[in-house]
Design a protein around this motif. Structure first.
Motif, PDB file in Angstrom:
ATOM      1  N   ARG A  14       0.845  -1.219   0.000  1.00  0.00           N
ATOM      2  CA  ARG A  14       0.000   0.000   0.000  1.00  0.00           C
ATOM      3  C   ARG A  14       0.869   1.254   0.000  1.00  0.00           C
ATOM      4  O   ARG A  14       0.495   2.288   0.513  1.00  0.00           O
ATOM      5  N   GLU A  35      -1.790   6.077   3.787  1.00  0.00           N
ATOM      6  CA  GLU A  35      -2.343   4.741   3.609  1.00  0.00           C
ATOM      7  C   GLU A  35      -3.817   4.845   3.209  1.00  0.00           C
ATOM      8  O   GLU A  35      -4.602   5.480   3.900  1.00  0.00           O
ATOM      9  N   TRP A 119       4.960  -4.656  15.551  1.00  0.00           N
ATOM     10  CA  TRP A 119       3.531  -4.891  15.750  1.00  0.00           C
ATOM     11  C   TRP A 119       3.282  -6.367  16.013  1.00  0.00           C
ATOM     12  O   TRP A 119       3.970  -7.225  15.446  1.00  0.00           O
ATOM     13  N   LYS A 144       3.956  -3.524  19.908  1.00  0.00           N
ATOM     14  CA  LYS A 144       2.759  -2.691  19.939  1.00  0.00           C
ATOM     15  C   LYS A 144       1.605  -3.511  19.379  1.00  0.00           C
ATOM     16  O   LYS A 144       1.795  -4.319  18.458  1.00  0.00           O
ATOM     17  N   ASP A 183      -2.128   0.503  21.199  1.00  0.00           N
ATOM     18  CA  ASP A 183      -2.667   1.509  20.278  1.00  0.00           C
ATOM     19  C   ASP A 183      -4.192   1.515  20.375  1.00  0.00           C
ATOM     20  O   ASP A 183      -4.837   0.534  20.000  1.00  0.00           O
ATOM     21  N   HIS A 185      -5.788   3.477  18.655  1.00  0.00           N
ATOM     22  CA  HIS A 185      -6.059   3.654  17.217  1.00  0.00           C
ATOM     23  C   HIS A 185      -7.189   4.645  16.953  1.00  0.00           C
ATOM     24  O   HIS A 185      -7.864   4.579  15.924  1.00  0.00           O
ATOM     25  N   GLU A 209      -1.315   4.723  22.796  1.00  0.00           N
ATOM     26  CA  GLU A 209      -1.231   5.548  21.571  1.00  0.00           C
ATOM     27  C   GLU A 209      -2.611   5.925  21.088  1.00  0.00           C
ATOM     28  O   GLU A 209      -3.543   5.138  21.163  1.00  0.00           O
ATOM     29  N   GLU A 235       0.486  10.397  14.603  1.00  0.00           N
ATOM     30  CA  GLU A 235       0.445   9.918  13.206  1.00  0.00           C
ATOM     31  C   GLU A 235      -0.600  10.666  12.380  1.00  0.00           C
ATOM     32  O   GLU A 235      -0.523  10.682  11.158  1.00  0.00           O
ATOM     33  N   HIS A 285       6.235   7.443  13.862  1.00  0.00           N
ATOM     34  CA  HIS A 285       5.264   6.444  13.373  1.00  0.00           C
ATOM     35  C   HIS A 285       5.762   5.948  12.014  1.00  0.00           C
ATOM     36  O   HIS A 285       6.154   6.746  11.164  1.00  0.00           O
ATOM     37  N   PRO A 287       4.447   2.590   9.809  1.00  0.00           N
ATOM     38  CA  PRO A 287       3.934   1.277   9.382  1.00  0.00           C
ATOM     39  C   PRO A 287       4.128   1.098   7.876  1.00  0.00           C
ATOM     40  O   PRO A 287       3.411   0.317   7.247  1.00  0.00           O
ATOM     41  N   GLU A 310       9.119   2.660  15.251  1.00  0.00           N
ATOM     42  CA  GLU A 310       8.223   1.658  14.676  1.00  0.00           C
ATOM     43  C   GLU A 310       8.788   1.211  13.336  1.00  0.00           C
ATOM     44  O   GLU A 310       9.363   2.007  12.602  1.00  0.00           O
ATOM     45  N   TYR A 317      -0.520  -5.284   7.829  1.00  0.00           N
ATOM     46  CA  TYR A 317      -0.867  -4.598   6.578  1.00  0.00           C
ATOM     47  C   TYR A 317      -0.008  -5.087   5.406  1.00  0.00           C
ATOM     48  O   TYR A 317      -0.354  -4.846   4.246  1.00  0.00           O
ATOM     49  N   TRP A 367      -5.185  -0.189  -1.907  1.00  0.00           N
ATOM     50  CA  TRP A 367      -5.474  -0.606  -0.530  1.00  0.00           C
ATOM     51  C   TRP A 367      -6.426   0.390   0.138  1.00  0.00           C
ATOM     52  O   TRP A 367      -6.316   1.604  -0.048  1.00  0.00           O
ATOM     53  N   TRP A 382     -12.153   2.677  12.919  1.00  0.00           N
ATOM     54  CA  TRP A 382     -11.326   1.462  12.670  1.00  0.00           C
ATOM     55  C   TRP A 382     -10.028   1.503  13.446  1.00  0.00           C
ATOM     56  O   TRP A 382      -9.367   2.489  13.547  1.00  0.00           O
TER      57      TRP A 382
HETATM   58  O1  LIG Z   1       0.436   2.841  14.872  1.00  0.00           O
HETATM   59  C1  LIG Z   1       0.286   2.512  13.689  1.00  0.00           C
HETATM   60  O2  LIG Z   1       1.115   1.869  13.011  1.00  0.00           O
HETATM   61  C2  LIG Z   1      -0.902   3.062  13.006  1.00  0.00           C
HETATM   62  O3  LIG Z   1      -1.962   3.318  13.894  1.00  0.00           O
HETATM   63  C3  LIG Z   1      -1.378   2.238  11.824  1.00  0.00           C
HETATM   64  O4  LIG Z   1      -2.078   1.135  12.258  1.00  0.00           O
HETATM   65  C4  LIG Z   1      -2.227   3.106  10.955  1.00  0.00           C
HETATM   66  O5  LIG Z   1      -1.543   4.318  10.719  1.00  0.00           O
HETATM   67  C5  LIG Z   1      -2.495   2.454   9.628  1.00  0.00           C
HETATM   68  O6  LIG Z   1      -1.274   2.392   8.892  1.00  0.00           O
HETATM   69  C6  LIG Z   1      -3.506   3.263   8.878  1.00  0.00           C
HETATM   70  O7  LIG Z   1      -3.787   2.646   7.658  1.00  0.00           O
END
Ligand SMILES: O=C(O)[C@H](O)[C@@H](O)[C@@H](O)[C@H](O)CO
Ligand SMILES: [Mg+2]
Length: 382
Positions: A14, A35, A119, A144, A183, A185, A209, A235, A285, A287, A310, A317, A367, A382
């Motif tokens: 993605r 993302e 993660w 995390k 998280d 989230h 987080e 983030e 941050h 991911p 991270e 993902y 994605w 989400w």
């Molecule tokens: O902490 C993390 O990595 C993020 O919360 C992550 O889960 C989100 O940013 C995700 O990438 C959104 O599509």
């Protein structure tokens, strides 16, 4: 030297990679992406292209200011992610031209290695114990995970017990041999955040987080008053102008700017310095992909208050491609004992496998994150 071409490659899982070419053969890579909105950021990058063609890539600060201020409207996830990826590529080129890693352009390293975390569990934090066990075999000791599934603005004792029970199991299984962040989230509204934080106290997570959504930032100091758990967020904040308000009001112990969302290296180094003035840590941050991670690491190695990084190896993902699939110098990203050494090659220190990128870009997925709904049919965070 002049910029002559910008090429974007949307690639699995993605991500999007940006290649900037110059008339002297120096090439820079960046990772401009939000993302789920890769095509929108791609359009924003290409809208900036007519301005960038013909410019001297060495004037990073001036190009950053022109991209940020020149379009009148500014900030936000899309524009700041476009600027971020372009900025990363500019730093990559300057380092390559001068034959030094970006951290040396920023005054040199403040540390010899950087603490990393991984993660575990997925969107719905299942199999976390098994995930931790597997990663501990390769020396990872900091993790995390998502703290909850869908959480209603006012939710049940059962939902709280389910979330807290998972964390209790982790402490039960591993004691203090591991550390972990949780998280939320942005799934948790302030009233439930207070309840959850209180209930999680005994298990001493390293941080929680996004305890509430970034648009509810005024709750950070209030929640911080009600818990000893360090709160982290960032983030979904996109410039030092957003972070300054959060620093002034207090409440966050850790800022998590994303080097591919918050204006790139130029902007995030300023955010890290601002945080240091308030005795707030930074834990970028990331991911995302290898260029984004490299940009984070250069910030980490010049920021006294950088505490954790991270990285997306094995993240839920990364379906269709893994963190280092598009990198030739994979060894440079090796982690030992949960730490990573500085990337010492000139520029960002990522040797992009361009052939692999071009091939992968031929069938890049669009994605999207899932749209969650509560039992009553209303939209859930989400
Ligand atoms: O902490 C993390 O990595 C993020 O919360 C992550 O889960 C989100 O940013 C995700 O990438 C959104 O599509
Ligand atoms: Mg997060």
């Amino acid at each position: 030297m002049k910029i002559i071409k910008l090429t974007t490659y949307r690639v699995p899982p993605r991500w999007m990679l940006l290649k900037i070419e110059t008339d002297e053969g120096i090439v820079g890579w960046g990772e401009p992406v939000i993302e789920g909105r890769a095509r929108t950021v791609e359009a924003a990058v290409h809208e900036m292209t007519p301005f960038l063609i013909g410019q001297d890539p060495g004037r990073i600060n001036d190009l950053w200011q022109a991209m940020y201020r020149g379009g009148f409207y500014r900030g936000g996830a899309i524009l700041m992610s476009a600027i971020a990826g372009i900025d990363q590529a500019l730093w990559d080129m300057k380092g390559k031209l001068l034959g030094v890693p970006v951290y040396d352009l920023l005054g040199g390293r403040v540390r010899d290695k950087m603490k990393m975390y991984s993660w575990v569990g997925g969107d719905r934090p299942l199999d976390v114990i098994a995930g931790i066990r597997k990663l501990r075999e390769v020396g990872i000791d900091t993790f995390k995970m998502n703290g909850t599934e869908e959480m209603r603005m006012l939710d049940s004792a059962r939902a709280v017990d389910q979330a807290v029970g998972r964390i209790a199991e982790i402490r039960e299984a591993f004691g203090n041999d591991i550390e972990f962040g949780i998280d939320f989230h942005g799934r948790v509204a302030a009233p439930m955040a207070k309840v959850l934080l209180r209930a999680l106290e005994p298990y001493r997570p390293l941080f929680v987080e996004e305890p509430v959504l970034a648009e509810q930032a005024e709750y950070y100091p209030r929640l911080a008053e009600s818990t000893s758990i360090p709160l982290a967020a960032g983030e979904r904040m996109y410039s030092r102008f957003e972070f300054k308000r959060v620093l002034e009001q207090g409440g966050l112990a850790i800022l998590q700017p994303d080097l591919s969302h918050a204006g790139g290296i130029t902007e995030c180094v300023k955010i890290a310095a601002m945080a240091e003035a308030y005795d707030v840590a930074v834990a970028p941050h990331c991911p995302l992909g290898p260029v984004a991670l490299a940009a984070c690491l250069h910030l980490d190695f010049v920021s006294h208050n950088a505490v954790l990084q991270e990285q997306s190896m094995g993240i839920h993902y990364n379906q269709g491609a893994e963190l280092l699939d598009y990198v030739k110098n994979k060894d440079d990203f090796r982690m030992e004992g949960g730490y990573i050494a500085a990337l010492t090659k000139p520029g960002l220190g990522v040797e992009v496998d361009e052939e692999r990128v071009i091939e992968a870009s031929k069938n890049a997925p669009d994605w999207r994150n899932p749209l969650w709904r509560h039992e009553d049919g209303s939209v859930a965070e989400w």
